[in-house]
Design a protein around this motif. Structure first.
Motif, PDB file in Angstrom:
ATOM      1  N   ASP A   1       0.795  -1.228   0.000  1.00  0.00           N
ATOM      2  CA  ASP A   1       0.000   0.000   0.000  1.00  0.00           C
ATOM      3  C   ASP A   1       0.831   1.283   0.000  1.00  0.00           C
ATOM      4  O   ASP A   1       0.298   2.365  -0.220  1.00  0.00           O
ATOM      5  CB  ASP A   1      -0.991   0.014   1.178  1.00  0.00           C
ATOM      6  CG  ASP A   1      -0.317  -0.128   2.525  1.00  0.00           C
ATOM      7  OD1 ASP A   1       0.913  -0.335   2.580  1.00  0.00           O
ATOM      8  OD2 ASP A   1      -1.023  -0.044   3.556  1.00  0.00           O
ATOM      9  N   ARG A   2       2.139   1.197   0.232  1.00  0.00           N
ATOM     10  CA  ARG A   2       2.990   2.394   0.185  1.00  0.00           C
ATOM     11  C   ARG A   2       4.009   2.339  -0.959  1.00  0.00           C
ATOM     12  O   ARG A   2       4.923   3.168  -1.016  1.00  0.00           O
ATOM     13  CB  ARG A   2       3.726   2.583   1.517  1.00  0.00           C
ATOM     14  CG  ARG A   2       2.805   2.851   2.702  1.00  0.00           C
ATOM     15  CD  ARG A   2       3.586   3.251   3.953  1.00  0.00           C
ATOM     16  NE  ARG A   2       4.479   2.198   4.414  1.00  0.00           N
ATOM     17  CZ  ARG A   2       5.811   2.262   4.381  1.00  0.00           C
ATOM     18  NH1 ARG A   2       6.413   3.330   3.893  1.00  0.00           N
ATOM     19  NH2 ARG A   2       6.545   1.258   4.831  1.00  0.00           N
ATOM     20  N   CYS A   3       3.878   1.396  -1.862  1.00  0.00           N
ATOM     21  CA  CYS A   3       4.850   1.270  -2.945  1.00  0.00           C
ATOM     22  C   CYS A   3       4.842   2.530  -3.828  1.00  0.00           C
ATOM     23  O   CYS A   3       3.769   3.001  -4.231  1.00  0.00           O
ATOM     24  CB  CYS A   3       4.525   0.048  -3.798  1.00  0.00           C
ATOM     25  SG  CYS A   3       5.770  -0.297  -5.073  1.00  0.00           S
ATOM     26  N   PRO A   4       6.013   3.090  -4.143  1.00  0.00           N
ATOM     27  CA  PRO A   4       6.085   4.345  -4.902  1.00  0.00           C
ATOM     28  C   PRO A   4       5.928   4.135  -6.403  1.00  0.00           C
ATOM     29  O   PRO A   4       6.823   4.442  -7.194  1.00  0.00           O
ATOM     30  CB  PRO A   4       7.481   4.865  -4.545  1.00  0.00           C
ATOM     31  CG  PRO A   4       8.292   3.627  -4.349  1.00  0.00           C
ATOM     32  CD  PRO A   4       7.353   2.643  -3.690  1.00  0.00           C
ATOM     33  N   VAL A   5       4.779   3.624  -6.815  1.00  0.00           N
ATOM     34  CA  VAL A   5       4.571   3.281  -8.221  1.00  0.00           C
ATOM     35  C   VAL A   5       4.554   4.499  -9.132  1.00  0.00           C
ATOM     36  O   VAL A   5       4.759   4.366 -10.347  1.00  0.00           O
ATOM     37  CB  VAL A   5       3.256   2.489  -8.400  1.00  0.00           C
ATOM     38  CG1 VAL A   5       3.338   1.144  -7.696  1.00  0.00           C
ATOM     39  CG2 VAL A   5       2.047   3.285  -7.884  1.00  0.00           C
ATOM     40  N   ASP A   6       4.317   5.689  -8.565  1.00  0.00           N
ATOM     41  CA  ASP A   6       4.270   6.896  -9.377  1.00  0.00           C
ATOM     42  C   ASP A   6       5.581   7.678  -9.370  1.00  0.00           C
ATOM     43  O   ASP A   6       5.655   8.786  -9.908  1.00  0.00           O
ATOM     44  CB  ASP A   6       3.126   7.802  -8.913  1.00  0.00           C
ATOM     45  CG  ASP A   6       1.765   7.156  -9.123  1.00  0.00           C
ATOM     46  OD1 ASP A   6       1.603   6.445 -10.138  1.00  0.00           O
ATOM     47  OD2 ASP A   6       0.878   7.338  -8.273  1.00  0.00           O
ATOM     48  N   ASN A   7       6.623   7.129  -8.770  1.00  0.00           N
ATOM     49  CA  ASN A   7       7.948   7.734  -8.847  1.00  0.00           C
ATOM     50  C   ASN A   7       8.394   7.773 -10.306  1.00  0.00           C
ATOM     51  O   ASN A   7       8.156   6.838 -11.071  1.00  0.00           O
ATOM     52  CB  ASN A   7       8.918   6.910  -8.003  1.00  0.00           C
ATOM     53  CG  ASN A   7      10.341   7.400  -8.088  1.00  0.00           C
ATOM     54  OD1 ASN A   7      11.073   7.048  -9.009  1.00  0.00           O
ATOM     55  ND2 ASN A   7      10.739   8.205  -7.118  1.00  0.00           N
ATOM     56  N   ALA A   8       9.064   8.844 -10.695  1.00  0.00           N
ATOM     57  CA  ALA A   8       9.436   9.029 -12.098  1.00  0.00           C
ATOM     58  C   ALA A   8      10.295   7.885 -12.625  1.00  0.00           C
ATOM     59  O   ALA A   8      10.114   7.424 -13.767  1.00  0.00           O
ATOM     60  CB  ALA A   8      10.179  10.356 -12.268  1.00  0.00           C
ATOM     61  N   ALA A   9      11.225   7.397 -11.805  1.00  0.00           N
ATOM     62  CA  ALA A   9      12.081   6.297 -12.251  1.00  0.00           C
ATOM     63  C   ALA A   9      11.289   5.005 -12.418  1.00  0.00           C
ATOM     64  O   ALA A   9      11.558   4.219 -13.337  1.00  0.00           O
ATOM     65  CB  ALA A   9      13.227   6.099 -11.261  1.00  0.00           C
ATOM     66  N   MET A  10      10.310   4.781 -11.534  1.00  0.00           N
ATOM     67  CA  MET A  10       9.466   3.594 -11.661  1.00  0.00           C
ATOM     68  C   MET A  10       8.630   3.681 -12.945  1.00  0.00           C
ATOM     69  O   MET A  10       8.515   2.700 -13.698  1.00  0.00           O
ATOM     70  CB  MET A  10       8.558   3.469 -10.450  1.00  0.00           C
ATOM     71  CG  MET A  10       9.269   3.176  -9.142  1.00  0.00           C
ATOM     72  SD  MET A  10       9.679   1.425  -8.935  1.00  0.00           S
ATOM     73  CE  MET A  10       8.053   0.751  -8.507  1.00  0.00           C
ATOM     74  N   LEU A  11       8.049   4.846 -13.200  1.00  0.00           N
ATOM     75  CA  LEU A  11       7.211   5.027 -14.386  1.00  0.00           C
ATOM     76  C   LEU A  11       8.010   4.863 -15.674  1.00  0.00           C
ATOM     77  O   LEU A  11       7.469   4.453 -16.706  1.00  0.00           O
ATOM     78  CB  LEU A  11       6.545   6.402 -14.361  1.00  0.00           C
ATOM     79  CG  LEU A  11       5.477   6.630 -13.282  1.00  0.00           C
ATOM     80  CD1 LEU A  11       5.063   8.092 -13.258  1.00  0.00           C
ATOM     81  CD2 LEU A  11       4.268   5.729 -13.507  1.00  0.00           C
ATOM     82  N   ALA A  12       9.304   5.176 -15.619  1.00  0.00           N
ATOM     83  CA  ALA A  12      10.137   5.137 -16.822  1.00  0.00           C
ATOM     84  C   ALA A  12      10.605   3.730 -17.184  1.00  0.00           C
ATOM     85  O   ALA A  12      11.175   3.518 -18.261  1.00  0.00           O
ATOM     86  CB  ALA A  12      11.347   6.043 -16.639  1.00  0.00           C
ATOM     87  N   ALA A  13      10.386   2.737 -16.317  1.00  0.00           N
ATOM     88  CA  ALA A  13      10.827   1.371 -16.603  1.00  0.00           C
ATOM     89  C   ALA A  13      10.158   0.861 -17.875  1.00  0.00           C
ATOM     90  O   ALA A  13       8.944   0.985 -18.047  1.00  0.00           O
ATOM     91  CB  ALA A  13      10.505   0.462 -15.425  1.00  0.00           C
TER      92      ALA A  13
END
Length: 311
Positions: free
Chosen positions: A40-52
């Motif tokens: 529930d706290r995973c940073p899925v909207d972090n820019a680096a995550m989104l760029a994968a």
């Protein structure tokens, strides 16, 4: 998912389980459905995550929890409270990975009561100023000392495959122990940001590993778009770290009682005089079953699935 890629993310799962016993308290995120619930706290909207892109970089979520543990520092035994780690992990094609912390921090830990309280930490004492403080301990509130193990920097020396085995250091974690009591104040620490305790835990045994599939919104399904991996049952330990002296203990955090804590606790304490034991952890990793199928937008697809599971 290729066997090499699955082994890589499994290694990250087991290795990051170690960090789960270290942290500071914070609030949980939104409640998620089904198999997404631990993330529930995973940073899925972090820019680096989104760029994968799902080919060269793969976004995943990690969650690990532990009910208890113990750190022996000098002659003081400090329990750890219930803990939880959540983070994003970007696994790269070369087998390395990058850990992404949530905006409010990756680590969560409940404070634990220090056995013996202030009487055990620095009392009795024949020194007048300390003795005067000890004389004020007339009830459990004044004697109670809470201890919270807090991270004070980014983990280093991250060894992926050590997390699947045993008796090999998994990573280095700089921490401090925060001691709180009405009479010694709220700025009393063993270890600091500039002189931390550096833990290098290793698995006592090999963790058990299992996998299951689920749909984008978290519902279990044999042919789901997502896979959740679990690594459970392994404790960790470290007997190699050194512990610095106390700091900030006393009125206004000026350190007037540092020496008393150090004297009673045997600080500073060299390597070999301290130990860390972390009890069994339950660790989970979630990622797309076939990351390449979402290329070049694996990170964005992963984020959309996470949001679709919010209740």
């Amino acid at each position: 998912m290729s066997s090499l890629r699955r082994l890589t993310v499994l290694s990250a799962t087991a290795a990051l389980a170690t960090i789960a016993s270290i942290g500071t308290s914070t609030a949980a995120g939104p409640q998620l459905n089904g198999r997404w619930a631990p993330f529930d706290r995973c940073p899925v909207d972090n820019a680096a995550m989104l760029a994968a892109d799902g080919i060269d970089d793969q976004a995943t979520c990690i969650s690990s929890s532990s009910s208890s543990g113990v750190i022996k520092i000098g002659s003081s035994v400090v329990p750890t409270g219930r803990t939880d780690l959540q983070a994003g992990v970007i696994t790269h094609a070369d087998g390395t990975n990058t850990v992404i912390a949530p905006a409010d921090g990756a680590l969560v830990a409940d404070p634990a009561d220090l056995p013996g309280g202030l009487l055990g930490l620095m009392c009795p004492s024949s020194v007048p100023v300390v003795g005067a403080v000890c004389d004020q301990i007339t009830n459990s509130t004044l004697n109670r000392v809470t201890a919270t193990v807090e991270p004070v920097g980014t983990p280093t020396d991250f060894q992926l495959f050590a997390g699947l085995g045993e008796k090999q250091p998994i990573l280095s974690i700089p921490v401090r122990v925060h001691l709180k009591n009405p009479l010694i104040g709220g700025n009393c620490y063993i270890g600091t940001k500039s002189s931390p305790i550096v833990l290098r835990p290793q698995n006592q045994t090999t963790p058990g590993v299992a996998a299951e599939s689920f749909t984008a919104n978290g519902t279990p399904a044999d042919t789901g778009e997502m896979v959740r991996l679990a690594a459970t049952g392994a404790g960790q330990e470290d007997t190699t770290f050194a512990a610095p002296g106390a700091s900030g203990c006393g009125p206004l955090g000026l350190g007037a009682f540092n020496w008393a804590v150090n004297l009673k606790s045997g600080l500073p304490a060299a390597s070999g005089k301290n130990s860390l034991t972390l009890n069994s952890a339950s660790t989970y990793l979630a990622t797309l079953t076939d990351p390449g199928s979402a290329s070049p937008d694996q990170g964005r697809t992963f984020s959309q699935y996470w949001h679709s599971a919010a209740k």
